[in-house]
Structures are given as structure tokens and as C-alpha cells.
Design a protein around this motif. Sequence first.
Motif, PDB file in Angstrom:
ATOM      1  N   LEU A  15     -65.442 -48.366 -21.010  1.00  0.00           N
ATOM      2  CA  LEU A  15     -66.332 -49.066 -20.085  1.00  0.00           C
ATOM      3  C   LEU A  15     -66.882 -48.120 -19.025  1.00  0.00           C
ATOM      4  O   LEU A  15     -68.079 -48.150 -18.699  1.00  0.00           O
ATOM      5  CB  LEU A  15     -65.592 -50.228 -19.420  1.00  0.00           C
ATOM      6  CG  LEU A  15     -65.163 -51.371 -20.342  1.00  0.00           C
ATOM      7  CD1 LEU A  15     -64.293 -52.364 -19.575  1.00  0.00           C
ATOM      8  CD2 LEU A  15     -66.363 -52.070 -20.957  1.00  0.00           C
ATOM      9  N   VAL A  16     -66.017 -47.287 -18.463  1.00  0.00           N
ATOM     10  CA  VAL A  16     -66.453 -46.321 -17.450  1.00  0.00           C
ATOM     11  C   VAL A  16     -67.428 -45.311 -18.046  1.00  0.00           C
ATOM     12  O   VAL A  16     -68.390 -44.885 -17.387  1.00  0.00           O
ATOM     13  CB  VAL A  16     -65.226 -45.614 -16.826  1.00  0.00           C
ATOM     14  CG1 VAL A  16     -65.650 -44.396 -16.003  1.00  0.00           C
ATOM     15  CG2 VAL A  16     -64.438 -46.580 -15.953  1.00  0.00           C
ATOM     16  N   ALA A  17     -67.211 -44.946 -19.310  1.00  0.00           N
ATOM     17  CA  ALA A  17     -68.054 -43.943 -19.960  1.00  0.00           C
ATOM     18  C   ALA A  17     -69.440 -44.464 -20.302  1.00  0.00           C
ATOM     19  O   ALA A  17     -70.322 -43.678 -20.665  1.00  0.00           O
ATOM     20  CB  ALA A  17     -67.369 -43.434 -21.229  1.00  0.00           C
ATOM     21  N   CYS A  18     -69.638 -45.772 -20.174  1.00  0.00           N
ATOM     22  CA  CYS A  18     -70.928 -46.386 -20.507  1.00  0.00           C
ATOM     23  C   CYS A  18     -71.689 -46.658 -19.209  1.00  0.00           C
ATOM     24  O   CYS A  18     -71.428 -47.638 -18.526  1.00  0.00           O
ATOM     25  CB  CYS A  18     -70.691 -47.683 -21.282  1.00  0.00           C
ATOM     26  SG  CYS A  18     -72.191 -48.391 -21.957  1.00  0.00           S
ATOM     27  N   PRO A  19     -72.649 -45.812 -18.831  1.00  0.00           N
ATOM     28  CA  PRO A  19     -73.337 -45.982 -17.549  1.00  0.00           C
ATOM     29  C   PRO A  19     -74.072 -47.319 -17.475  1.00  0.00           C
ATOM     30  O   PRO A  19     -74.718 -47.745 -18.449  1.00  0.00           O
ATOM     31  CB  PRO A  19     -74.319 -44.805 -17.507  1.00  0.00           C
ATOM     32  CG  PRO A  19     -73.756 -43.802 -18.468  1.00  0.00           C
ATOM     33  CD  PRO A  19     -73.114 -44.606 -19.552  1.00  0.00           C
ATOM     34  N   SER A  93     -63.945 -35.546  -9.920  1.00  0.00           N
ATOM     35  CA  SER A  93     -63.980 -35.589 -11.379  1.00  0.00           C
ATOM     36  C   SER A  93     -65.269 -36.262 -11.806  1.00  0.00           C
ATOM     37  O   SER A  93     -66.001 -36.827 -10.984  1.00  0.00           O
ATOM     38  CB  SER A  93     -62.761 -36.346 -11.922  1.00  0.00           C
ATOM     39  OG  SER A  93     -62.695 -37.646 -11.357  1.00  0.00           O
ATOM     40  N   ASP A  94     -65.564 -36.200 -13.100  1.00  0.00           N
ATOM     41  CA  ASP A  94     -66.765 -36.828 -13.642  1.00  0.00           C
ATOM     42  C   ASP A  94     -66.656 -38.341 -13.444  1.00  0.00           C
ATOM     43  O   ASP A  94     -65.704 -38.961 -13.912  1.00  0.00           O
ATOM     44  CB  ASP A  94     -66.872 -36.494 -15.133  1.00  0.00           C
ATOM     45  CG  ASP A  94     -68.175 -36.978 -15.765  1.00  0.00           C
ATOM     46  OD1 ASP A  94     -68.774 -37.944 -15.253  1.00  0.00           O
ATOM     47  OD2 ASP A  94     -68.581 -36.393 -16.792  1.00  0.00           O
ATOM     48  N   PRO A  95     -67.614 -38.977 -12.748  1.00  0.00           N
ATOM     49  CA  PRO A  95     -67.508 -40.419 -12.509  1.00  0.00           C
ATOM     50  C   PRO A  95     -67.539 -41.257 -13.775  1.00  0.00           C
ATOM     51  O   PRO A  95     -67.113 -42.417 -13.761  1.00  0.00           O
ATOM     52  CB  PRO A  95     -68.712 -40.724 -11.610  1.00  0.00           C
ATOM     53  CG  PRO A  95     -69.634 -39.568 -11.760  1.00  0.00           C
ATOM     54  CD  PRO A  95     -68.800 -38.386 -12.092  1.00  0.00           C
ATOM     55  N   GLY A 107     -62.730 -43.447 -11.583  1.00  0.00           N
ATOM     56  CA  GLY A 107     -63.938 -43.563 -12.383  1.00  0.00           C
ATOM     57  C   GLY A 107     -64.888 -44.560 -11.749  1.00  0.00           C
ATOM     58  O   GLY A 107     -64.471 -45.485 -11.037  1.00  0.00           O
ATOM     59  N   LEU A 108     -66.176 -44.387 -11.986  1.00  0.00           N
ATOM     60  CA  LEU A 108     -67.195 -45.269 -11.412  1.00  0.00           C
ATOM     61  C   LEU A 108     -67.038 -46.670 -12.002  1.00  0.00           C
ATOM     62  O   LEU A 108     -67.129 -46.857 -13.209  1.00  0.00           O
ATOM     63  CB  LEU A 108     -68.592 -44.713 -11.707  1.00  0.00           C
ATOM     64  CG  LEU A 108     -69.772 -45.486 -11.114  1.00  0.00           C
ATOM     65  CD1 LEU A 108     -69.705 -45.508  -9.589  1.00  0.00           C
ATOM     66  CD2 LEU A 108     -71.099 -44.875 -11.571  1.00  0.00           C
ATOM     67  N   GLY A 109     -66.797 -47.640 -11.134  1.00  0.00           N
ATOM     68  CA  GLY A 109     -66.591 -49.012 -11.578  1.00  0.00           C
ATOM     69  C   GLY A 109     -65.142 -49.360 -11.853  1.00  0.00           C
ATOM     70  O   GLY A 109     -64.847 -50.502 -12.218  1.00  0.00           O
ATOM     71  N   HIS A 356     -68.002 -48.488  -3.981  1.00  0.00           N
ATOM     72  CA  HIS A 356     -69.212 -47.772  -3.552  1.00  0.00           C
ATOM     73  C   HIS A 356     -68.892 -46.415  -2.936  1.00  0.00           C
ATOM     74  O   HIS A 356     -69.686 -45.888  -2.151  1.00  0.00           O
ATOM     75  CB  HIS A 356     -70.035 -48.610  -2.567  1.00  0.00           C
ATOM     76  CG  HIS A 356     -70.429 -49.960  -3.085  1.00  0.00           C
ATOM     77  ND1 HIS A 356     -71.305 -50.785  -2.409  1.00  0.00           N
ATOM     78  CD2 HIS A 356     -70.088 -50.643  -4.198  1.00  0.00           C
ATOM     79  CE1 HIS A 356     -71.471 -51.906  -3.090  1.00  0.00           C
ATOM     80  NE2 HIS A 356     -70.729 -51.836  -4.193  1.00  0.00           N
ATOM     81  N   GLN A 357     -67.736 -45.840  -3.265  1.00  0.00           N
ATOM     82  CA  GLN A 357     -67.301 -44.580  -2.684  1.00  0.00           C
ATOM     83  C   GLN A 357     -67.135 -43.501  -3.756  1.00  0.00           C
ATOM     84  O   GLN A 357     -66.827 -43.803  -4.906  1.00  0.00           O
ATOM     85  CB  GLN A 357     -65.940 -44.772  -2.000  1.00  0.00           C
ATOM     86  CG  GLN A 357     -65.955 -45.720  -0.826  1.00  0.00           C
ATOM     87  CD  GLN A 357     -66.682 -45.155   0.375  1.00  0.00           C
ATOM     88  OE1 GLN A 357     -66.690 -43.955   0.604  1.00  0.00           O
ATOM     89  NE2 GLN A 357     -67.303 -46.027   1.145  1.00  0.00           N
ATOM     90  N   PRO A 358     -67.318 -42.213  -3.398  1.00  0.00           N
ATOM     91  CA  PRO A 358     -66.898 -41.147  -4.314  1.00  0.00           C
ATOM     92  C   PRO A 358     -65.398 -41.263  -4.595  1.00  0.00           C
ATOM     93  O   PRO A 358     -64.631 -41.718  -3.741  1.00  0.00           O
ATOM     94  CB  PRO A 358     -67.216 -39.862  -3.535  1.00  0.00           C
ATOM     95  CG  PRO A 358     -68.244 -40.255  -2.526  1.00  0.00           C
ATOM     96  CD  PRO A 358     -67.927 -41.676  -2.164  1.00  0.00           C
ATOM     97  N   ASP A 359     -65.010 -40.863  -5.811  1.00  0.00           N
ATOM     98  CA  ASP A 359     -63.607 -40.925  -6.237  1.00  0.00           C
ATOM     99  C   ASP A 359     -63.049 -42.340  -6.167  1.00  0.00           C
ATOM    100  O   ASP A 359     -61.901 -42.568  -5.782  1.00  0.00           O
ATOM    101  CB  ASP A 359     -62.740 -39.966  -5.420  1.00  0.00           C
ATOM    102  CG  ASP A 359     -63.111 -38.506  -5.649  1.00  0.00           C
ATOM    103  OD1 ASP A 359     -63.455 -38.168  -6.802  1.00  0.00           O
ATOM    104  OD2 ASP A 359     -63.082 -37.722  -4.695  1.00  0.00           O
TER     105      ASP A 359
END
Length: 383
Positions: A15-19, A93-95, A107-109, A356-359
Motif C-alpha cells: 500500500l505504501v509503495a503505491c503512490p 528513508s524512501d517515503p 512510510g507515507l500514509g 503530514h510529517q516527514p518520517d
Amino acid sequence: MNKRIPDLKQQLQQLVACPSVSATNPNLDMGNRGVVELLAAWLETLGFAVELMPLTGQPDKVNMIATLGQGDGGLILAGHTDTVPYDDGKWQSDPFKLDERDNRFYGLGSTDMKGFFPLAIEAAKSFIDKPLQQPLIILATADEETSMAGARALVEAGRPRARCAVVGEPTGLQPIRMHKGVMMEAVRITGQSGHSSNPALGANALEAMHGAIGELLKLRAEWQSRYNNPGFAVPVPTMNLGCIHGGDNPNRICGHVELQFDVRPLPGMALDDLRAELDQRLHASVTDRKFTLDYAPLFRGTEAFEQDANSELVKTAEKLTGHSAGSVAFGTEAPYFKSMGIDTIVLGPGDIDQAHQPDEYLGLERIEPMVEVLRGLIAKFCL
């Protein structure tokens, strides 16, 4: 039927890998179809009946309704599949690559709020072979971070129907039964530019805006005197003057100015009523015919939300979590479900200070407690 699906961590990785960034900037905005197709495949494997509902005119933005069992009651486990944009270069790290470190999933999300779905699926797996008396619905929406278009489309369709709903936004495992609404508005004043050496050559829009701002501040004070809810950390409605743009040079009379502001109303403050009052007061503040004033919302806004403290859903969530139901200042999709007559709470494993934050991360210690709470809710409202 082969009921093997990826484990919880693998689901979150995918899920995270799917922008699925949702943004008002069209250069950043993207769809969420890839995310809901992943969820749909897993849930179909588990025996859910899955329907994908693209938003009108936006085939890459899709709601998903996945239903196990039948009937008009039951429980919705709901979440949005979009994320906000990210600060490139500020992540360690890569979001888009789930990184497990420090007893956290980064991870983003991960917390806002893709991480809710693998937990909901993990809880649902315990009931796949049980005879449900009422349906379990896992719902995924589009565009929560910008327009709430996904939730609005569901309201317009009158679907899904259920007795109760849990919106899995980050609340630190505390059930939330109230939150403020949000309005984002713009007022634009047009005057007449001219040479600054002679004020009579123009009509200064900035000076007219001074009067409009004064009226907004006066109205804010009136609202804060009129409305108060001690259930909120900030118990009054707020109004923030966010940004202003006008004119182009010190030696020119300002011919045009725009102010953008937001309002965070309390439950019981209807957006239509507030906008009618804003419209009347702003136009009354600028009466000189040299100026024109235009007032309009920047988006439709989201109503404030309140669920009865004595509802069975709130009482059950309090018992399962060990926390009293509270309030938050941020907005969610909860009022849209509530508007369809569905008892609703907001309850999720993450923390809003990570959103909504980095990391961005989800603490691993939150996962099993949240799954257990969801199992308890499913047992209560579906068995």
C-alpha cells in the motif's frame, strides 16, 4: 477457495509503495485506483463482495465498498486511501518504501491512514468462516485530503448502509465522538489602481480590505461569545486569517486584494448559516461604490461532527479501548457517515502528530491492540 493473502506487514508495504497523493496542485495530484485495486483483490480472496465506484469524471479516483454478509445493519470500517504530498529530501528513508526500525513502520500514509486497512483486514480474517448476522463492510475512499469528493459521492449515492461506522484516522487508540468542522474562504476586493502621488486617481483596495478584516475580527469575537463547547481543548470556534495578496508596487494605488481565511466551527454551527452571515457582514463592511467585493468558499467545507455520548457504539468503544471518548480539532469523513443516519466514531492506531510529517510512522506496539479492538467491534455489531 484459496484464502491466502499477504501478511499484515506485506500488505502495508504494498500500500505504501503505491503512490496516491491527493493535492490541490494539479502537478502533484494523482489517483488512488492502484491502492483500492490491491485492497479489492485481497478482500475478494477472503470472500468479500467488492464494488469499485469511480468518481464522476475522474476514473483514477475510486471508492471501494467491500461487504461480507448481508443486511442493512452491521459495521463499516472506513478509511481514505490518499495521502498528502511529501517533503522530498526531508525523509530519512524512501517515503514509498516501508522501513521497519525503532519498533516502528515508517512510510507515507503508514499512520494517515493506509496503515488502518491491513489492521481491519487482520481483524476481519477472524470472522470469515463465522455466520454473520449483520454485514461487515470495509470502505476505502478517495480524495479525503483535499475535496472530500469520495465521501460526498457516497452520501449522494446513499451508500453504504449500516448501523455503525468506525473511521480509522489516527487517534492514538482513543475513541473520538466529536470534532470541529472546517471552512476555507476567500474575500476579494477590487478598486482602481493609479499613481500613488494622488489618492484621488484610484481606489485603494487594501484600505477597503482593512474594513473587511475589522468586520471579520468583530464577527469572530461574537461567535466565540455565542458558542462554547468545553469538550474541546479549544472550546470556541476559531477563525484564522491565513494569507493576503494584493497590489504590485509601493508607488501604485492597490487595485485588487484577496484574503483567504479558515473557520473551525463547533458542532451545531451549520456551514450554510455561517456563510450567510459572513456574506452579509463582509458586504456591509464595504459600502463605497468605488469598490466591488466578492466572497466565496475555496471548497465546500466539512461540517462539524458529534456522536451521542450514550450511543451503544461509543460505550462499546470505550469499554474495548479503556479510554473515554473525546474530541479532536482536525476534520474527518465522520460527518458524512453521520449524515446518512449511521452512528459513527473516529478511532485509529496512529497519532495525529505523525500525520503530514516527514518520517511518518506507525508504532508496532499499537497494531495488536487495535486489531483486538476491531475484533471486539465486529463481534458486537456483526455476530
